[in-house]
Design a protein around this motif. Structure first.
Motif, PDB file in Angstrom:
ATOM      1  N   VAL A  89      -0.978  -0.475  -4.811  1.00  0.00           N
ATOM      2  CA  VAL A  89      -1.378  -1.870  -4.615  1.00  0.00           C
ATOM      3  C   VAL A  89      -0.308  -2.592  -3.796  1.00  0.00           C
ATOM      4  O   VAL A  89       0.878  -2.548  -4.117  1.00  0.00           O
ATOM      5  CB  VAL A  89      -1.602  -2.575  -5.962  1.00  0.00           C
ATOM      6  CG1 VAL A  89      -1.876  -4.053  -5.764  1.00  0.00           C
ATOM      7  CG2 VAL A  89      -2.736  -1.910  -6.728  1.00  0.00           C
ATOM      8  N   ALA A  90      -0.764  -3.263  -2.739  1.00  0.00           N
ATOM      9  CA  ALA A  90       0.133  -4.080  -1.913  1.00  0.00           C
ATOM     10  C   ALA A  90      -0.012  -5.556  -2.245  1.00  0.00           C
ATOM     11  O   ALA A  90       0.968  -6.296  -2.271  1.00  0.00           O
ATOM     12  CB  ALA A  90      -0.157  -3.848  -0.431  1.00  0.00           C
ATOM     13  N   GLU A  91      -1.250  -5.987  -2.509  1.00  0.00           N
ATOM     14  CA  GLU A  91      -1.529  -7.388  -2.835  1.00  0.00           C
ATOM     15  C   GLU A  91      -2.760  -7.449  -3.725  1.00  0.00           C
ATOM     16  O   GLU A  91      -3.584  -6.536  -3.733  1.00  0.00           O
ATOM     17  CB  GLU A  91      -1.823  -8.193  -1.569  1.00  0.00           C
ATOM     18  CG  GLU A  91      -0.674  -8.305  -0.607  1.00  0.00           C
ATOM     19  CD  GLU A  91      -1.046  -9.130   0.614  1.00  0.00           C
ATOM     20  OE1 GLU A  91      -1.662 -10.205   0.445  1.00  0.00           O
ATOM     21  OE2 GLU A  91      -0.732  -8.684   1.717  1.00  0.00           O
ATOM     22  N   GLU A  92      -2.877  -8.539  -4.436  1.00  0.00           N
ATOM     23  CA  GLU A  92      -4.091  -8.800  -5.203  1.00  0.00           C
ATOM     24  C   GLU A  92      -4.344 -10.289  -5.249  1.00  0.00           C
ATOM     25  O   GLU A  92      -3.412 -11.086  -5.130  1.00  0.00           O
ATOM     26  CB  GLU A  92      -4.010  -8.222  -6.610  1.00  0.00           C
ATOM     27  CG  GLU A  92      -3.064  -8.926  -7.541  1.00  0.00           C
ATOM     28  CD  GLU A  92      -3.103  -8.346  -8.940  1.00  0.00           C
ATOM     29  OE1 GLU A  92      -3.811  -8.933  -9.795  1.00  0.00           O
ATOM     30  OE2 GLU A  92      -2.439  -7.339  -9.173  1.00  0.00           O
ATOM     31  N   MET A  93      -5.614 -10.628  -5.382  1.00  0.00           N
ATOM     32  CA  MET A  93      -5.955 -12.041  -5.504  1.00  0.00           C
ATOM     33  C   MET A  93      -7.271 -12.185  -6.253  1.00  0.00           C
ATOM     34  O   MET A  93      -8.159 -11.335  -6.142  1.00  0.00           O
ATOM     35  CB  MET A  93      -6.034 -12.715  -4.143  1.00  0.00           C
ATOM     36  CG  MET A  93      -7.130 -12.253  -3.259  1.00  0.00           C
ATOM     37  SD  MET A  93      -6.999 -13.162  -1.693  1.00  0.00           S
ATOM     38  CE  MET A  93      -8.684 -13.160  -1.203  1.00  0.00           C
ATOM     39  N   PRO A  94      -7.389 -13.246  -7.055  1.00  0.00           N
ATOM     40  CA  PRO A  94      -8.643 -13.488  -7.749  1.00  0.00           C
ATOM     41  C   PRO A  94      -9.724 -13.879  -6.745  1.00  0.00           C
ATOM     42  O   PRO A  94      -9.462 -14.617  -5.784  1.00  0.00           O
ATOM     43  CB  PRO A  94      -8.322 -14.637  -8.706  1.00  0.00           C
ATOM     44  CG  PRO A  94      -7.067 -15.253  -8.203  1.00  0.00           C
ATOM     45  CD  PRO A  94      -6.369 -14.239  -7.361  1.00  0.00           C
ATOM     46  N   THR A  95     -10.911 -13.355  -6.944  1.00  0.00           N
ATOM     47  CA  THR A  95     -12.050 -13.670  -6.076  1.00  0.00           C
ATOM     48  C   THR A  95     -13.276 -13.845  -6.966  1.00  0.00           C
ATOM     49  O   THR A  95     -13.995 -12.890  -7.218  1.00  0.00           O
ATOM     50  CB  THR A  95     -12.289 -12.554  -5.034  1.00  0.00           C
ATOM     51  OG1 THR A  95     -12.387 -11.296  -5.717  1.00  0.00           O
ATOM     52  CG2 THR A  95     -11.178 -12.477  -4.017  1.00  0.00           C
ATOM     53  N   GLY A  96     -13.473 -15.050  -7.461  1.00  0.00           N
ATOM     54  CA  GLY A  96     -14.600 -15.306  -8.351  1.00  0.00           C
ATOM     55  C   GLY A  96     -14.450 -14.522  -9.639  1.00  0.00           C
ATOM     56  O   GLY A  96     -13.410 -14.576 -10.288  1.00  0.00           O
ATOM     57  N   ASP A  97     -15.464 -13.724  -9.983  1.00  0.00           N
ATOM     58  CA  ASP A  97     -15.412 -12.952 -11.228  1.00  0.00           C
ATOM     59  C   ASP A  97     -14.782 -11.573 -11.036  1.00  0.00           C
ATOM     60  O   ASP A  97     -14.824 -10.733 -11.917  1.00  0.00           O
ATOM     61  CB  ASP A  97     -16.800 -12.832 -11.852  1.00  0.00           C
ATOM     62  CG  ASP A  97     -17.832 -12.223 -10.920  1.00  0.00           C
ATOM     63  OD1 ASP A  97     -17.478 -11.843  -9.775  1.00  0.00           O
ATOM     64  OD2 ASP A  97     -18.998 -12.118 -11.327  1.00  0.00           O
ATOM     65  N   HIS A  98     -14.178 -11.334  -9.873  1.00  0.00           N
ATOM     66  CA  HIS A  98     -13.498 -10.079  -9.563  1.00  0.00           C
ATOM     67  C   HIS A  98     -12.056 -10.342  -9.133  1.00  0.00           C
ATOM     68  O   HIS A  98     -11.682 -11.473  -8.837  1.00  0.00           O
ATOM     69  CB  HIS A  98     -14.212  -9.336  -8.424  1.00  0.00           C
ATOM     70  CG  HIS A  98     -15.454  -8.628  -8.860  1.00  0.00           C
ATOM     71  ND1 HIS A  98     -16.535  -9.278  -9.396  1.00  0.00           N
ATOM     72  CD2 HIS A  98     -15.787  -7.311  -8.818  1.00  0.00           C
ATOM     73  CE1 HIS A  98     -17.496  -8.392  -9.683  1.00  0.00           C
ATOM     74  NE2 HIS A  98     -17.049  -7.194  -9.342  1.00  0.00           N
TER      75      HIS A  98
ATOM     76  N   VAL B 115      -5.665  -5.190  -2.331  1.00  0.00           N
ATOM     77  CA  VAL B 115      -5.376  -4.599  -1.029  1.00  0.00           C
ATOM     78  C   VAL B 115      -4.372  -3.502  -1.337  1.00  0.00           C
ATOM     79  O   VAL B 115      -3.332  -3.760  -1.958  1.00  0.00           O
ATOM     80  CB  VAL B 115      -4.793  -5.639  -0.053  1.00  0.00           C
ATOM     81  CG1 VAL B 115      -4.327  -4.970   1.226  1.00  0.00           C
ATOM     82  CG2 VAL B 115      -5.832  -6.720   0.238  1.00  0.00           C
ATOM     83  N   ALA B 116      -4.692  -2.274  -0.941  1.00  0.00           N
ATOM     84  CA  ALA B 116      -3.855  -1.145  -1.320  1.00  0.00           C
ATOM     85  C   ALA B 116      -3.606  -0.223  -0.140  1.00  0.00           C
ATOM     86  O   ALA B 116      -4.479  -0.034   0.718  1.00  0.00           O
ATOM     87  CB  ALA B 116      -4.520  -0.370  -2.451  1.00  0.00           C
ATOM     88  N   GLU B 117      -2.408   0.348  -0.109  1.00  0.00           N
ATOM     89  CA  GLU B 117      -2.064   1.313   0.933  1.00  0.00           C
ATOM     90  C   GLU B 117      -2.415   2.718   0.457  1.00  0.00           C
ATOM     91  O   GLU B 117      -2.103   3.100  -0.670  1.00  0.00           O
ATOM     92  CB  GLU B 117      -0.572   1.247   1.257  1.00  0.00           C
ATOM     93  CG  GLU B 117      -0.187   2.186   2.381  1.00  0.00           C
ATOM     94  CD  GLU B 117       1.240   2.045   2.840  1.00  0.00           C
ATOM     95  OE1 GLU B 117       1.663   2.869   3.668  1.00  0.00           O
ATOM     96  OE2 GLU B 117       1.943   1.116   2.382  1.00  0.00           O
ATOM     97  N   VAL B 118      -3.073   3.461   1.325  1.00  0.00           N
ATOM     98  CA  VAL B 118      -3.387   4.857   1.035  1.00  0.00           C
ATOM     99  C   VAL B 118      -2.097   5.651   1.242  1.00  0.00           C
ATOM    100  O   VAL B 118      -1.535   5.662   2.336  1.00  0.00           O
ATOM    101  CB  VAL B 118      -4.504   5.383   1.961  1.00  0.00           C
ATOM    102  CG1 VAL B 118      -4.738   6.868   1.741  1.00  0.00           C
ATOM    103  CG2 VAL B 118      -5.792   4.586   1.740  1.00  0.00           C
ATOM    104  N   VAL B 119      -1.617   6.313   0.166  1.00  0.00           N
ATOM    105  CA  VAL B 119      -0.345   7.027   0.232  1.00  0.00           C
ATOM    106  C   VAL B 119      -0.517   8.546   0.243  1.00  0.00           C
ATOM    107  O   VAL B 119       0.430   9.279   0.524  1.00  0.00           O
ATOM    108  CB  VAL B 119       0.602   6.600  -0.907  1.00  0.00           C
ATOM    109  CG1 VAL B 119       1.009   5.135  -0.737  1.00  0.00           C
ATOM    110  CG2 VAL B 119      -0.026   6.840  -2.278  1.00  0.00           C
ATOM    111  N   GLU B 120      -1.732   9.031  -0.048  1.00  0.00           N
ATOM    112  CA  GLU B 120      -2.026  10.462   0.011  1.00  0.00           C
ATOM    113  C   GLU B 120      -3.538  10.626   0.020  1.00  0.00           C
ATOM    114  O   GLU B 120      -4.270   9.745  -0.433  1.00  0.00           O
ATOM    115  CB  GLU B 120      -1.408  11.188  -1.189  1.00  0.00           C
ATOM    116  CG  GLU B 120      -1.498  12.704  -1.114  1.00  0.00           C
ATOM    117  CD  GLU B 120      -0.805  13.312   0.088  1.00  0.00           C
ATOM    118  OE1 GLU B 120      -1.503  13.547   1.106  1.00  0.00           O
ATOM    119  OE2 GLU B 120       0.417  13.537   0.029  1.00  0.00           O
ATOM    120  N   ALA B 121      -3.995  11.734   0.562  1.00  0.00           N
ATOM    121  CA  ALA B 121      -5.429  11.987   0.652  1.00  0.00           C
ATOM    122  C   ALA B 121      -5.686  13.481   0.569  1.00  0.00           C
ATOM    123  O   ALA B 121      -4.824  14.295   0.913  1.00  0.00           O
ATOM    124  CB  ALA B 121      -5.990  11.438   1.967  1.00  0.00           C
ATOM    125  N   GLY B 122      -6.879  13.831   0.115  1.00  0.00           N
ATOM    126  CA  GLY B 122      -7.254  15.241   0.049  1.00  0.00           C
ATOM    127  C   GLY B 122      -8.748  15.417   0.147  1.00  0.00           C
ATOM    128  O   GLY B 122      -9.519  14.587  -0.338  1.00  0.00           O
TER     129      GLY B 122
END
Length: 159
Positions: free
Chosen positions: A120-129, A133-140
């Motif tokens: 997670v890089a950032e977060e913010m409230p958006t209504g009921d959610h 915002v997150a950085e992808v650090v690995e993938a497979g």
């Protein structure tokens, strides 16, 4: 606002169905998500919306990391299992076969086509959610296949 028109138009939006997973001291937890999108190439980032009262949201806040597992076409039953609320079904992830991710330790599901681990890089409230915002650090990639969509599953998740 014409609420019927709003629902009809929002149902025309296309969404995949994904398992968002978090490792809580060796215990895997997961939820079904469809509001996920890539938002940056460099660094690779995505946005994820999670309901305010979600158990997984609390764990994401606690650990600052999660994985997104891409479900395969035909995995409607698995999606339905993960879509159940933790409050009523705290054991919904118990039968899911997974291993911890190499970077964040977040559960990587054996049944998934592929996965990304995110911080997670950032977060913010958006209504009921909450919007993460997150950085992808690995993938497979685990195998070839077509991803499961909300339309195929026949689920409805629109206001």
């Amino acid at each position: 606002m014409d609420t019927a028109a709003k629902k009809n138009v929002l149902r025309l939006f296309t969404y995949g169905l994904f398992a968002v997973t978090v490792n809580d001291n060796g215990n895997g937890h997961g939820m079904l998500a469809n509001w996920i999108t890539q938002i940056s190439f460099e660094p690779p980032m995505l946005a994820l919306a999670v309901e305010q009262d979600s158990h997984v949201r609390r764990l994401i806040d606690m650990y600052g990391a999660f994985a997104v597992n891409v479900l395969e076409s035909g995995q409607r039953d698995l999606a339905g299992q993960l879509g159940k609320t933790f409050a009523k079904h705290p054991d919904k992830f118990n039968e899911v076969v997974w291993k911890p991710g190499p970077v964040t330790g977040s559960p990587l599901m054996e049944a998934a086509l592929g996965w990304v681990e995110c911080r997670v890089a950032e977060e913010m409230p958006t209504g009921d959610h909450v919007l993460y915002v997150a950085e992808v650090v690995e993938a497979g990639v685990q195998r070839e296949g077509e991803p499961l969509t909300l339309k195929e599953a026949g689920f409805k998740y629109f206001g």
